[in-house]
Design an enzyme around this catalytic site. Structure first.
Site, PDB file in Angstrom:
ATOM      1  N   SER A 125      26.580 -33.572-167.007  1.00  0.00           N
ATOM      2  CA  SER A 125      25.747 -34.703-167.427  1.00  0.00           C
ATOM      3  C   SER A 125      24.433 -34.630-166.679  1.00  0.00           C
ATOM      4  O   SER A 125      24.375 -34.150-165.544  1.00  0.00           O
ATOM      5  CB  SER A 125      26.460 -36.012-167.099  1.00  0.00           C
ATOM      6  OG  SER A 125      25.587 -37.097-167.330  1.00  0.00           O
TER       7      SER A 125
ATOM      8  N   ASN B  74      22.790 -37.489-166.474  1.00  0.00           N
ATOM      9  CA  ASN B  74      22.632 -38.912-166.157  1.00  0.00           C
ATOM     10  C   ASN B  74      23.141 -39.178-164.735  1.00  0.00           C
ATOM     11  O   ASN B  74      24.343 -39.099-164.473  1.00  0.00           O
ATOM     12  CB  ASN B  74      23.441 -39.696-167.201  1.00  0.00           C
ATOM     13  CG  ASN B  74      23.475 -41.184-166.938  1.00  0.00           C
ATOM     14  OD1 ASN B  74      23.237 -41.638-165.818  1.00  0.00           O
ATOM     15  ND2 ASN B  74      23.774 -41.938-167.969  1.00  0.00           N
TER      16      ASN B  74
ATOM     17  N   GLY C 176      23.661 -41.792-162.953  1.00  0.00           N
ATOM     18  CA  GLY C 176      24.652 -42.868-162.824  1.00  0.00           C
ATOM     19  C   GLY C 176      26.047 -42.363-163.133  1.00  0.00           C
ATOM     20  O   GLY C 176      27.005 -42.636-162.410  1.00  0.00           O
TER      21      GLY C 176
ATOM     22  N   ASP D 209      32.272 -38.131-173.450  1.00  0.00           N
ATOM     23  CA  ASP D 209      31.514 -38.593-174.602  1.00  0.00           C
ATOM     24  C   ASP D 209      32.139 -39.924-175.004  1.00  0.00           C
ATOM     25  O   ASP D 209      33.359 -40.080-174.942  1.00  0.00           O
ATOM     26  CB  ASP D 209      31.586 -37.590-175.756  1.00  0.00           C
ATOM     27  CG  ASP D 209      30.460 -37.826-176.743  1.00  0.00           C
ATOM     28  OD1 ASP D 209      29.297 -37.890-176.326  1.00  0.00           O
ATOM     29  OD2 ASP D 209      30.749 -37.969-177.947  1.00  0.00           O
TER      30      ASP D 209
ATOM     31  N   GLY E   5      24.181 -50.841-173.222  1.00  0.00           N
ATOM     32  CA  GLY E   5      24.513 -50.476-174.601  1.00  0.00           C
ATOM     33  C   GLY E   5      24.972 -51.677-175.426  1.00  0.00           C
ATOM     34  O   GLY E   5      24.284 -52.704-175.497  1.00  0.00           O
TER      35      GLY E   5
HETATM   36  P1  IMP Z   1      27.068 -40.905-174.421  1.00  0.00           P
HETATM   37  O1  IMP Z   1      28.557 -40.945-174.191  1.00  0.00           O
HETATM   38  O2  IMP Z   1      26.316 -40.905-173.136  1.00  0.00           O
HETATM   39  O3  IMP Z   1      26.689 -39.844-175.391  1.00  0.00           O
HETATM   40  O4  IMP Z   1      26.586 -42.248-175.158  1.00  0.00           O
HETATM   41  C1  IMP Z   1      27.436 -43.197-175.586  1.00  0.00           C
HETATM   42  C2  IMP Z   1      26.699 -44.402-176.137  1.00  0.00           C
HETATM   43  O5  IMP Z   1      27.730 -45.309-176.535  1.00  0.00           O
HETATM   44  C3  IMP Z   1      25.869 -45.147-175.106  1.00  0.00           C
HETATM   45  O6  IMP Z   1      24.513 -44.895-175.247  1.00  0.00           O
HETATM   46  C4  IMP Z   1      26.157 -46.614-175.413  1.00  0.00           C
HETATM   47  O7  IMP Z   1      25.249 -47.094-176.346  1.00  0.00           O
HETATM   48  C5  IMP Z   1      27.515 -46.594-176.073  1.00  0.00           C
HETATM   49  N1  IMP Z   1      28.546 -46.917-175.064  1.00  0.00           N
HETATM   50  C6  IMP Z   1      29.439 -46.091-174.495  1.00  0.00           C
HETATM   51  N2  IMP Z   1      30.192 -46.735-173.586  1.00  0.00           N
HETATM   52  C7  IMP Z   1      29.745 -47.993-173.578  1.00  0.00           C
HETATM   53  C8  IMP Z   1      30.103 -49.148-172.817  1.00  0.00           C
HETATM   54  O8  IMP Z   1      30.977 -49.153-171.938  1.00  0.00           O
HETATM   55  N3  IMP Z   1      29.396 -50.261-173.094  1.00  0.00           N
HETATM   56  C9  IMP Z   1      28.409 -50.328-174.028  1.00  0.00           C
HETATM   57  N4  IMP Z   1      28.026 -49.293-174.738  1.00  0.00           N
HETATM   58  C10 IMP Z   1      28.694 -48.125-174.524  1.00  0.00           C
END
Ligand code: IMP
Length: 206
Positions: free
Chosen positions: A14, A16, A18, A75, A162
């Site tokens: 990742s 990211n 965080g 993911d 999110g």
């Molecule tokens: P990724 O897993 O980083 O590709 O992105 C997953 C996307 O799903 C994030 O940008 C959020 O918009 C959404 N998401 C995933 N987990 C959460 C959560 O715990 N709360 C709110 N949104 C989430």
């Protein structure tokens, strides 16, 4: 699961910071040292899988092969029943280049209203998380977690990120956006997937 040596170096696939911190905290008790794909300068692969598990696998395998070390990737996203599981693996994309989740939540709401989803039962949704642990030779394990609930409108709460402000987890009358983060982290899709990974690591290192 294949054994991981104590003190082994693991790549967290990742960019990211965080997420890397969170995964590092989780791995520390097992004596693993985590380095991020970002620190190693590894490129981000194209996530063109059809499921959370496939996308986690693509990221973990690319990092493991690029670094020559075992790698962990996740993911996740929000799946809405009345929208055929959307936004699902496209959850991040619905926020657009500005990562505007107020807009993404509004888009979900508009689609729910167009589908006449006006009772909690018709507004069912879940967050899903897939974690993939891959070795440089391509071998891999997947761990998945979900948290079920339904969507409310308008958004409530400033905590979380999110889609948290519209998600009411089952058995609770506050959204993830209103919930104490520790409480959310104890019951979230990510926590459940990590619990399965930790159980497998424990078994493999015993
Ligand atoms: P990724 O897993 O980083 O590709 O992105 C997953 C996307 O799903 C994030 O940008 C959020 O918009 C959404 N998401 C995933 N987990 C959460 C959560 O715990 N709360 C709110 N949104 C989430």
């Amino acid at each position: 699961m294949r054994r991981l040596e104590q003190g082994a170096k693991l790549v967290v696939a990742s960019h990211n910071p965080g997420k890397v911190r969170e995964i590092n905290d989780l791995l520390r008790p097992f004596g693993f040292r985590a380095v991020s794909a970002g620190e190693l300068g590894l490129p981000e692969p194209v996530e063109d899988g059809a499921t959370f598990a496939e996308n986690a696998l693509i990221k973990a395998r690319a990092a493991a092969q690029g670094a020559g070390l075992p790698a962990l990737a996740d993911d996740s996203g929000l799946c809405v029943d009345a929208l055929g599981g959307e936004p699902g693996i496209h959850s991040a994309r619905w926020g657009g280049p500005e990562k505007d989740f107020v807009m993404a939540m509004r888009l979900v709401e508009e689609k729910l209203q167009a589908a006449h989803a006006d009772t909690p039962d018709r507004r069912k949704a879940h967050f899903a998380c897939a974690l993939a642990l891959a070795w440089p030779d391509g071998e891999a394990e997947i761990f998945e977690g979900r948290v079920h609930g339904h969507l409310t409108w308008p958004p409530r709460g400033e905590r979380g990120f999110g889609y948290d402000p519209v998600f009411l987890p089952e058995g609770h009358d506050i959204t993830f956006g209103e919930m104490d983060p520790e409480k959310k982290h104890a019951m979230s899709h990510r926590a459940r997937a990590f619990e399965k990974l930790v159980a497998a690591l424990r078994e493999a290192s015993s």
